[in-house]
Scaffold this active site. Structure first.
Site, short mmCIF file in Angstrom:
data_model
loop_
_atom_site.label_atom_id
_atom_site.label_comp_id
_atom_site.label_asym_id
_atom_site.label_seq_id
_atom_site.Cartn_x
_atom_site.Cartn_y
_atom_site.Cartn_z
N LYS A 63 7.74 70.72 70.14
CA LYS A 63 7.23 70.22 71.41
C LYS A 63 7.26 68.68 71.45
CE LYS A 63 4.20 74.24 71.92
NZ LYS A 63 2.79 74.66 72.05
N GLU A 65 12.93 84.59 75.50
CA GLU A 65 12.88 83.14 75.34
C GLU A 65 14.21 82.57 74.88
OE1 GLU A 65 8.12 83.06 74.21
OE2 GLU A 65 9.60 82.68 72.64
N ASN A 100 0.04 71.22 69.82
CA ASN A 100 0.06 71.89 68.53
C ASN A 100 1.46 71.96 67.93
OD1 ASN A 100 1.23 73.89 70.09
ND2 ASN A 100 -0.52 75.27 69.98
N HIS A 119 6.20 75.76 69.16
CA HIS A 119 6.10 77.10 69.74
C HIS A 119 6.97 78.03 68.91
CE1 HIS A 119 6.32 80.47 72.53
NE2 HIS A 119 7.63 80.49 72.27
N TYR A 144 6.51 80.10 80.50
CA TYR A 144 5.08 80.40 80.47
C TYR A 144 4.65 81.22 81.68
CZ TYR A 144 4.86 76.86 76.78
OH TYR A 144 5.05 76.14 75.63
#
Length: 152
Positions: free
Chosen positions: A9, A126, A112, A115, A49
């Site tokens: 990310k 995905e 975080n 992913h 998402y």
């Protein structure tokens, strides 16, 4: 063999952690079969998402994930999805165990770093969002026979 999507990310890219994180996946014996640096658009974010797009906190997530470059990759290996999820640790970096990526490098729930697909169906969906079939490289590194027994 199983495949998982991995997204490093914007926080991982901006903090210059890409090399360290890629190394951890490689050291675990996972094979990278696709990789590219991209900017996630609001449209792609909504597709990725989709299950969260109507939630009150989604706009903050979209702002974050579209806020900088992301390294999209596909890794392959035995139980790759479970292995990646275990390597990532708990979603909230403050709750993630030391030794996991989030436990070692994150102190946030949202920022975080990485992913990873949460199951086979999600991985297929995905991977197709980020990569065309011809972008996936079919190759078995010569080191594979030294990473796991022939009957695994």
């Amino acid at each position: 063999m199983e495949r998982s999507l991995i997204l490093l990310k914007p926080d991982a890219v901006q903090r210059r952690l890409m090399g360290k994180l890629i190394s951890r996946f490689e050291e675990k014996g996972l094979n990278f079969v696709a990789m590219k640096l991209i900017r996630i658009t609001p449209e792609l974010s909504k597709q990725h998402y989709a299950e969260h797009a109507e939630k009150a906190w989604y706009p903050t997530l979209e702002t974050f994930i579209t806020g900088g470059p992301v390294l999209a990759a596909v890794v392959e290996g035995l139980d790759a999805i479970q292995v990646v999820r275990g390597m990532l640790g708990a979603t909230n970096g403050l709750q993630a165990a030391p030794g996991t990526i989030r436990g070692d490098f994150s102190s946030s729930r949202q920022m975080n770093l990485v992913h990873g697909s949460d199951g086979p169906d999600a991985a297929s969906r995905e991977i197709a969002l980020y990569f065309k079939p011809e972008e996936l490289v079919e190759d078995e590194p010569t080191i594979t026979k030294w990473m796991r027994a022939a009957d695994e």
